[in-house]
Design a protein around this motif. Structure first.
Motif, short mmCIF file in Angstrom:
data_model
loop_
_atom_site.label_atom_id
_atom_site.label_comp_id
_atom_site.label_asym_id
_atom_site.label_seq_id
_atom_site.Cartn_x
_atom_site.Cartn_y
_atom_site.Cartn_z
N GLN A 60 20.36 14.21 41.28
CA GLN A 60 21.80 13.94 41.32
C GLN A 60 22.42 14.16 42.69
OE1 GLN A 60 23.30 16.43 38.21
NE2 GLN A 60 22.68 15.03 36.57
N ALA A 61 21.78 14.95 43.54
CA ALA A 61 22.31 15.16 44.90
C ALA A 61 22.37 13.85 45.68
CB ALA A 61 21.45 16.18 45.63
N PHE A 62 21.53 12.89 45.33
CA PHE A 62 21.53 11.60 46.01
C PHE A 62 22.77 10.78 45.64
CE2 PHE A 62 17.15 12.78 46.56
CZ PHE A 62 16.86 12.31 47.82
N ALA A 63 23.38 11.05 44.50
CA ALA A 63 24.59 10.33 44.09
C ALA A 63 25.79 10.69 44.97
CB ALA A 63 24.90 10.61 42.63
N ALA A 67 29.94 11.15 49.99
CA ALA A 67 30.69 12.37 50.30
C ALA A 67 29.99 13.17 51.40
CB ALA A 67 30.84 13.23 49.04
N ARG A 68 28.66 13.19 51.36
CA ARG A 68 27.90 13.92 52.37
C ARG A 68 28.10 13.27 53.75
NH1 ARG A 68 23.90 14.06 49.57
NH2 ARG A 68 24.15 16.16 48.79
N MET A 69 28.11 11.95 53.81
CA MET A 69 28.31 11.26 55.09
C MET A 69 29.75 11.45 55.58
SD MET A 69 25.48 10.03 56.12
CE MET A 69 24.60 11.40 55.42
N ASP A 70 30.72 11.51 54.66
CA ASP A 70 32.10 11.80 55.06
C ASP A 70 32.22 13.19 55.66
OD1 ASP A 70 32.93 9.29 54.23
OD2 ASP A 70 33.74 10.00 52.31
N LYS A 138 16.10 22.59 42.60
CA LYS A 138 17.54 22.81 42.74
C LYS A 138 17.89 22.71 44.21
CE LYS A 138 21.15 26.11 41.60
NZ LYS A 138 21.47 27.45 41.16
N PHE A 139 18.99 22.01 44.49
CA PHE A 139 19.45 21.85 45.86
C PHE A 139 20.97 21.98 45.88
CE2 PHE A 139 21.23 19.30 49.27
CZ PHE A 139 20.54 19.78 50.36
N GLU A 140 21.47 22.76 46.81
CA GLU A 140 22.92 22.90 46.94
C GLU A 140 23.31 22.91 48.41
OE1 GLU A 140 26.29 26.22 46.08
OE2 GLU A 140 24.82 25.89 44.49
N THR A 144 27.40 19.12 47.26
CA THR A 144 27.10 19.38 45.85
C THR A 144 27.97 20.52 45.31
OG1 THR A 144 25.26 20.82 46.46
CG2 THR A 144 24.74 18.52 45.97
N ALA A 145 28.27 21.51 46.16
CA ALA A 145 29.13 22.61 45.72
C ALA A 145 30.55 22.12 45.45
CB ALA A 145 29.15 23.72 46.77
N ALA A 146 31.07 21.23 46.31
CA ALA A 146 32.41 20.68 46.10
C ALA A 146 32.45 19.82 44.84
CB ALA A 146 32.84 19.86 47.31
N HIS A 147 31.40 19.06 44.60
CA HIS A 147 31.34 18.23 43.40
C HIS A 147 31.29 19.09 42.14
CE1 HIS A 147 30.35 14.94 40.73
NE2 HIS A 147 29.29 15.61 40.31
N THR A 148 30.48 20.14 42.17
CA THR A 148 30.38 21.06 41.03
C THR A 148 31.73 21.73 40.76
OG1 THR A 148 28.07 21.45 41.54
CG2 THR A 148 29.14 23.04 40.10
N ALA A 149 32.41 22.15 41.81
CA ALA A 149 33.72 22.79 41.65
C ALA A 149 34.73 21.82 41.07
CB ALA A 149 34.22 23.31 42.99
#
Length: 155
Positions: A60-63, A67-70, A138-140, A144-149
């Protein structure tokens, strides 16, 4: 043995010890699996590392590629890793890593070979050994932390 030779010998021993620590950290099997995963993650291409992905959470981190590039605010040019902590499980089948990932980027309008700006991203990674290969379970990172929050906030 003269004092000069003793000092040189101790200096050589210290440099050798530091080099040994660097090589054993950077080129361990879990570290190599992690590096392959992050390289594919920055490229946004999960097909390159299907053999390294060990869970849905790691997939799911690939989804979150956009956001990562931003967050990076530029085109990645050069990446290197500073391993801050490694914790092995008692049975040796799980490794937890804390890595400071340095990413050199070129913001819009710039085009250099190694990147003009340095971005640092802290990664929390759990790898598990399946058969004889290491897989990211698991990768964070900040994306991914912002998405989880955000997901938890909606609930």
């Amino acid at each position: 043995m003269t004092l000069k030779k003793l000092i040189l010998l101790l200096l050589l021993a210290g440099v050798s010890y530091a080099f040994y620590g660097y090589v054993t950290t950077q080129f361990s099997q879990p570290a190599i699996a992690y590096k392959r995963y992050v390289s594919a993650l920055l490229a946004g291409d999960s097909s390159r590392v299907q053999d390294v992905i060990g869970s849905d959470q790691a997939q799911q981190a690939f989804a979150l590629h956009d956001a990562r590039m931003d967050n990076l605010a530029g085109e990645p040019r050069l990446t290197w890793y500073e391993f801050l902590r490694r914790q092995d499980s008692v049975d040796g089948n799980t490794v937890q890593l804390v890595v400071l990932c340095h990413i050199r980027v070129d913001p819009a309008g710039k085009d250099t070979y190694i990147g003009s700006e340095d971005r640092r991203e802290r990664h929390y990674v759990t790898l598990v050994k399946e058969d004889s290969s290491w897989k990211v379970a698991k990768f964070e990172d900040s994306s991914t932390a912002a998405h989880t929050a955000t997901v938890l906030k909606r609930r």
